[in-house]
Design an enzyme around this catalytic site. Structure first.
Site, mmCIF file in Angstrom:
data_model
loop_
_atom_site.group_PDB
_atom_site.id
_atom_site.type_symbol
_atom_site.label_atom_id
_atom_site.label_comp_id
_atom_site.label_asym_id
_atom_site.label_seq_id
_atom_site.Cartn_x
_atom_site.Cartn_y
_atom_site.Cartn_z
ATOM 1 N N ALA A 1 0.462 -61.594 -20.131
ATOM 2 C CA ALA A 1 -0.020 -62.969 -19.943
ATOM 3 C C ALA A 1 1.108 -63.883 -20.411
ATOM 4 O O ALA A 1 1.211 -64.233 -21.590
ATOM 5 C CB ALA A 1 -1.270 -63.188 -20.778
ATOM 6 N N GLY B 1 0.788 -69.885 -27.690
ATOM 7 C CA GLY B 1 0.560 -68.489 -27.297
ATOM 8 C C GLY B 1 -0.765 -68.370 -26.565
ATOM 9 O O GLY B 1 -1.326 -69.376 -26.132
ATOM 10 N N ASN B 2 -1.254 -67.151 -26.407
ATOM 11 C CA ASN B 2 -2.583 -66.966 -25.807
ATOM 12 C C ASN B 2 -3.234 -65.731 -26.408
ATOM 13 O O ASN B 2 -2.618 -65.015 -27.199
ATOM 14 C CB ASN B 2 -2.469 -66.880 -24.277
ATOM 15 C CG ASN B 2 -1.629 -65.706 -23.846
ATOM 16 O OD1 ASN B 2 -1.971 -64.558 -24.075
ATOM 17 N ND2 ASN B 2 -0.472 -65.989 -23.234
ATOM 18 N N HIS B 3 -4.486 -65.491 -26.026
ATOM 19 C CA HIS B 3 -5.280 -64.444 -26.678
ATOM 20 C C HIS B 3 -5.055 -63.039 -26.130
ATOM 21 O O HIS B 3 -5.798 -62.130 -26.459
ATOM 22 C CB HIS B 3 -6.769 -64.773 -26.552
ATOM 23 C CG HIS B 3 -7.189 -65.910 -27.421
ATOM 24 N ND1 HIS B 3 -7.044 -65.887 -28.784
ATOM 25 C CD2 HIS B 3 -7.728 -67.119 -27.124
ATOM 26 C CE1 HIS B 3 -7.489 -67.002 -29.291
ATOM 27 N NE2 HIS B 3 -7.902 -67.793 -28.301
#
Ligand code: CTP
Length: 401
Positions: free
Chosen positions: A279, A211-213
């Site tokens: 994102a 995943g990402n932030h």
């Protein structure tokens, strides 16, 4: 969030039986997120108490130019008129309407009305024969010719026992009337905006993911501001801790890039504008382990495959839609942003540079540059709310091209 949120409403109450209904009216306005200040004519206090209204509005209620205690202060009618986004006179009696039409100013409410520069709504209330009288009709016409907005009386049982036209519109109907009127002039009214927000999660096994932030804040803020500008919004959201509710909003919650694509794709054709603030993961594990992967002493390699580029795919299908993308860059920012603008067939791209302090995923602020084929516009560091407004301003000017 509705059109009344944050609005400053000056409610003028005159002496009619229907004044008792203004308690519900104040409650409805406050519930919609508006701030209400009340001015009453002295005689209106016979029908509803200032205490009820000040409790519900959480503001002082005024009725004369000076309050009658020893610390008398002058109630400034000009200031009240300037404070308000709009004024509503409800109930508006035949007497007050005649004075408004003739320019009489023998109480605070009338003086405020005469000096107010904001739009003025009025909701008449009287007995049926009074409502039909040519003098009343003349007042109604004159008031409308001054630009005041009539909220027509309704038919029904009147305080006199007679049945007919003259009843003040019900509080719910007054609110709906004003909401409708306020939304007519909104620049994105009738436009459908598809927005993607947040990260995507790509499963490795049943408990792990890539995943990402991304917090989703930017996309949600754009959705919120677009709603306030009258748009119908479809928000396709990856996993975030955020929530948003509104009548004109549909939220589709997804987890993976593939699910996000499917949701966006199915709504793309009917959309007028697409804003891709998500994102999206660029890669996902080629195979997802069916069971939780066990720890081993050796190193682990996970083979990744590209996900679908949602924006680029929809960019190829674009017909009438306006497409807006985001680019988060760390180096050669402008060059990369221009490349994406071209490759994804966008109308403009919003560039964030990680080199700018206060820009990026978790913060409440952002610093953007809007890049289109024709121009490059740089903006100051601002709250994400203000950034969302700037982006939508740019979208609105695109619609007028
Ligand atoms: N985007 C998308 N689908 C993807 C990847 C990105 O729709 N699979 C969208 C994003 O929502 C964003 C824009 O494309 O609006 C740019 O995303 P970014 O990740 O910066 O661009 P990439 O094309 O992935 O390029 P790179 O990772 O090489 O910078």
């Amino acid at each position: 969030m509705g059109v009344l949120e944050g609005k400053k409403i000056l409610l003028g109450i005159t002496a009619g039986i229907a004044a008792y209904k203004t308690a519900s009216l104040v409650r409805l306005f406050v519930k919609s997120g508006a701030e209400v200040k009340v001015i009453m004519t002295p005689a209106a206090k016979d029908f509803i108490t200032p205490l009820t209204l000040s409790t519900l509005s959480k503001n002082e209620v005024v009725s004369s130019f000076t309050e009658d205690d020893e610390n008398a202060v002058w109630n400034n009618h000009v200031e009240l008129g300037l404070w308000a986004d709009f004024m509503l006179i409800a109930p508006a009696t035949a007497n007050t309407m005649a004075k408004m039409a003739g320019g009489t100013s023998n109480n605070l409410l009338l003086a405020t009305y005469l000096s107010a520069k904001c739009p003025v709504y009025f909701a008449p209330a009287m007995d049926l024969d009074m409502y039909q009288h040519p003098a009343t009709k003349k007042s109604l016409d004159t008031l409308q010719s001054y630009g005041n907005i009539l909220i027509p009386a309704e038919s029904g049982e009147l305080a006199s026992g007679l049945k007919g036209e003259g009843r003040m519109a019900e509080p719910e109907n007054i609110v709906a009337f004003i909401e409708n009127r306020l939304s007519i002039d909104l620049p994105l009214r009738g436009k459908k905006i598809l927005i993607s927000a947040g990260p995507t999660y790509e499963a490795i096994d049943p408990v792990r993911f890539i995943g990402n932030h991304s917090s989703g804040k930017m996309g949600y803020e754009i959705a919120k501001q677009a709603l306030a500008l009258g748009a119908e919004v479809i928000l396709v959201s990856g996993p975030t801790g955020l929530a948003l509710e509104a009548k004109e909003l549909t939220i589709i919650r997804v987890t993976t890039a593939q699910q996000m694509f499917e949701a966006m794709n199915s709504h793309f054709e009917n959309a007028d504008i697409l804003i891709a603030a998500a994102a999206v993961a660029d890669y996902r594990p080629k195979t997802v382990a069916a069971q939780k992967m066990k720890k081993k002493d050796t190193s682990l390699q996970i083979e990744l495959e590209p996900t679908i580029d949602i924006l680029a795919t929809l960019g190829k299908q674009k017909t009438h839609q306006k497409l807006i993308g985001f680019a988060l860059e760390t180096n050669n920012e402008l060059e990369h942003a221009k490349g994406k603008l071209e490759r994804k067939n966008l109308d403009f791209i919003v560039l964030n540079s990680l080199n700018d302090k206060g820009a990026g995923f978790k913060s409440d602020t952002n610093k953007i540059t809007i890049v289109s084929k024709e121009a490059i516009k740089t903006f100051e560091l601002k709250s994400k709310t203000e950034v969302a407004k700037d982006i939508l301003k740019e979208v609105i000017s695109l619609m007028h091209e």
